[in-house]
Design a protein around this motif. Structure first.
Motif, short mmCIF file in Angstrom:
data_model
loop_
_atom_site.label_atom_id
_atom_site.label_comp_id
_atom_site.label_asym_id
_atom_site.label_seq_id
_atom_site.Cartn_x
_atom_site.Cartn_y
_atom_site.Cartn_z
N ILE A 89 47.79 15.39 -38.88
CA ILE A 89 47.24 16.35 -37.91
C ILE A 89 47.80 17.73 -38.20
O ILE A 89 47.06 18.72 -38.21
CB ILE A 89 47.56 15.91 -36.46
N SER A 90 49.09 17.82 -38.46
CA SER A 90 49.70 19.11 -38.78
C SER A 90 49.07 19.72 -40.03
O SER A 90 48.81 20.92 -40.09
CB SER A 90 51.20 18.96 -38.99
N ALA A 91 48.83 18.88 -41.03
CA ALA A 91 48.21 19.36 -42.26
C ALA A 91 46.81 19.89 -41.99
O ALA A 91 46.42 20.94 -42.52
CB ALA A 91 48.16 18.25 -43.30
N LEU A 92 46.04 19.18 -41.16
CA LEU A 92 44.70 19.66 -40.81
C LEU A 92 44.77 20.99 -40.08
O LEU A 92 43.97 21.89 -40.34
CB LEU A 92 43.98 18.62 -39.94
N LYS A 93 45.74 21.12 -39.18
CA LYS A 93 45.88 22.36 -38.42
C LYS A 93 46.26 23.52 -39.34
O LYS A 93 45.73 24.62 -39.22
CB LYS A 93 46.91 22.21 -37.31
N VAL A 94 47.18 23.27 -40.26
CA VAL A 94 47.61 24.33 -41.18
C VAL A 94 46.45 24.73 -42.10
O VAL A 94 46.20 25.91 -42.32
CB VAL A 94 48.84 23.88 -42.00
N GLU A 95 45.72 23.74 -42.61
CA GLU A 95 44.57 24.02 -43.48
C GLU A 95 43.51 24.82 -42.74
O GLU A 95 42.98 25.80 -43.25
CB GLU A 95 43.98 22.71 -44.00
N ASN A 96 43.22 24.41 -41.50
CA ASN A 96 42.22 25.12 -40.70
C ASN A 96 42.68 26.54 -40.41
O ASN A 96 41.90 27.49 -40.51
CB ASN A 96 41.96 24.36 -39.39
N SER A 97 43.95 26.70 -40.06
CA SER A 97 44.49 28.02 -39.77
C SER A 97 44.41 28.91 -41.00
O SER A 97 44.06 30.10 -40.90
CB SER A 97 45.93 27.90 -39.30
N SER A 98 44.73 28.35 -42.14
CA SER A 98 44.67 29.12 -43.39
C SER A 98 43.24 29.58 -43.69
O SER A 98 43.01 30.75 -44.02
CB SER A 98 45.19 28.26 -44.54
N LYS A 99 42.29 28.66 -43.55
CA LYS A 99 40.88 29.02 -43.79
C LYS A 99 40.41 30.08 -42.79
O LYS A 99 39.71 31.02 -43.16
CB LYS A 99 39.98 27.78 -43.69
N THR A 100 40.80 29.90 -41.54
CA THR A 100 40.41 30.86 -40.50
C THR A 100 40.99 32.24 -40.79
O THR A 100 40.29 33.25 -40.70
CB THR A 100 40.87 30.37 -39.12
N ASN A 101 42.26 32.27 -41.16
CA ASN A 101 42.90 33.56 -41.48
C ASN A 101 42.25 34.22 -42.69
O ASN A 101 42.06 35.43 -42.70
CB ASN A 101 44.40 33.37 -41.72
#
Length: 166
Positions: free
Chosen positions: A56-68
């Motif tokens: 879940i943390s990895a998904l959140k970090v990946e999503n945050s990175s893409k969003t940024n």
């Protein structure tokens, strides 16, 4: 930008920099570090376990990175002097939508965690929402309840998918 988002971006940037440092670290330095560990451990087995919440943390970090990255790209276009006023308005609306979706995703995650005691990741794309659930029982009734909980956040009908991490 509020303090919460600023802290998140700061911590995310720190994790990103440390990750890049680790990846680019010379191999001989890593070998020296592991040989020192081996000498001090004296044949003790090391069990490395990955918790499910790490997914879940990895998904959140990946999503945050893409969003940024997307926000950065849109802001570059917004500040470009060759961009027309109409294009700037469209870009500004996209930025507002991305930021609103990020807030809603966070709200959904908190609501599911407080209601069902599950680790979750939520991603909104247009009229569909993907929810990944971890550290919870894998049941149809829970999935249906999560879908109802998520739909309560929206006025219009959304396509909601719930995926359980195993």
């Amino acid at each position: 930008m509020n303090k919460k988002n600023l802290w998140f971006l700061t911590l995310f940037s720190l994790v990103l920099v440390l990750s890049i440092y680790y990846v680019t670290m010379p191999n001989d330095l890593l070998a020296a570090s592991t040989s020192r560990q081996t000498k001090t451990e004296k044949k003790e087995d090391i069990n490395v376990s990955v918790e499910e919440s790490d997914a879940i943390s990895a998904l959140k970090v990946e999503n945050s990175s893409k969003t940024n990255d997307t926000l950065e790209e849109l802001q570059d276009k917004l500040t470009n002097k060759d961009t027309t006023t109409e294009e700037k308005n469209t870009i500004y609306e996209k930025i507002k939508t991305i930021q609103a979706n990020s807030g809603t995703e966070e709200s959904i995650e908190k609501k599911i965690k407080s209601t069902y005691k599950c680790e979750t990741f939520a991603k909104i794309e247009d009229s569909s929402i993907k929810v990944v659930v971890d550290k919870c029982e894998n049941s149809k009734s829970l999935a249906n309840n999560i879908m109802r909980t998520v739909q309560e956040e929206f006025d219009k009908k959304m396509y909601i998918s719930v995926q359980f991490q195993s």
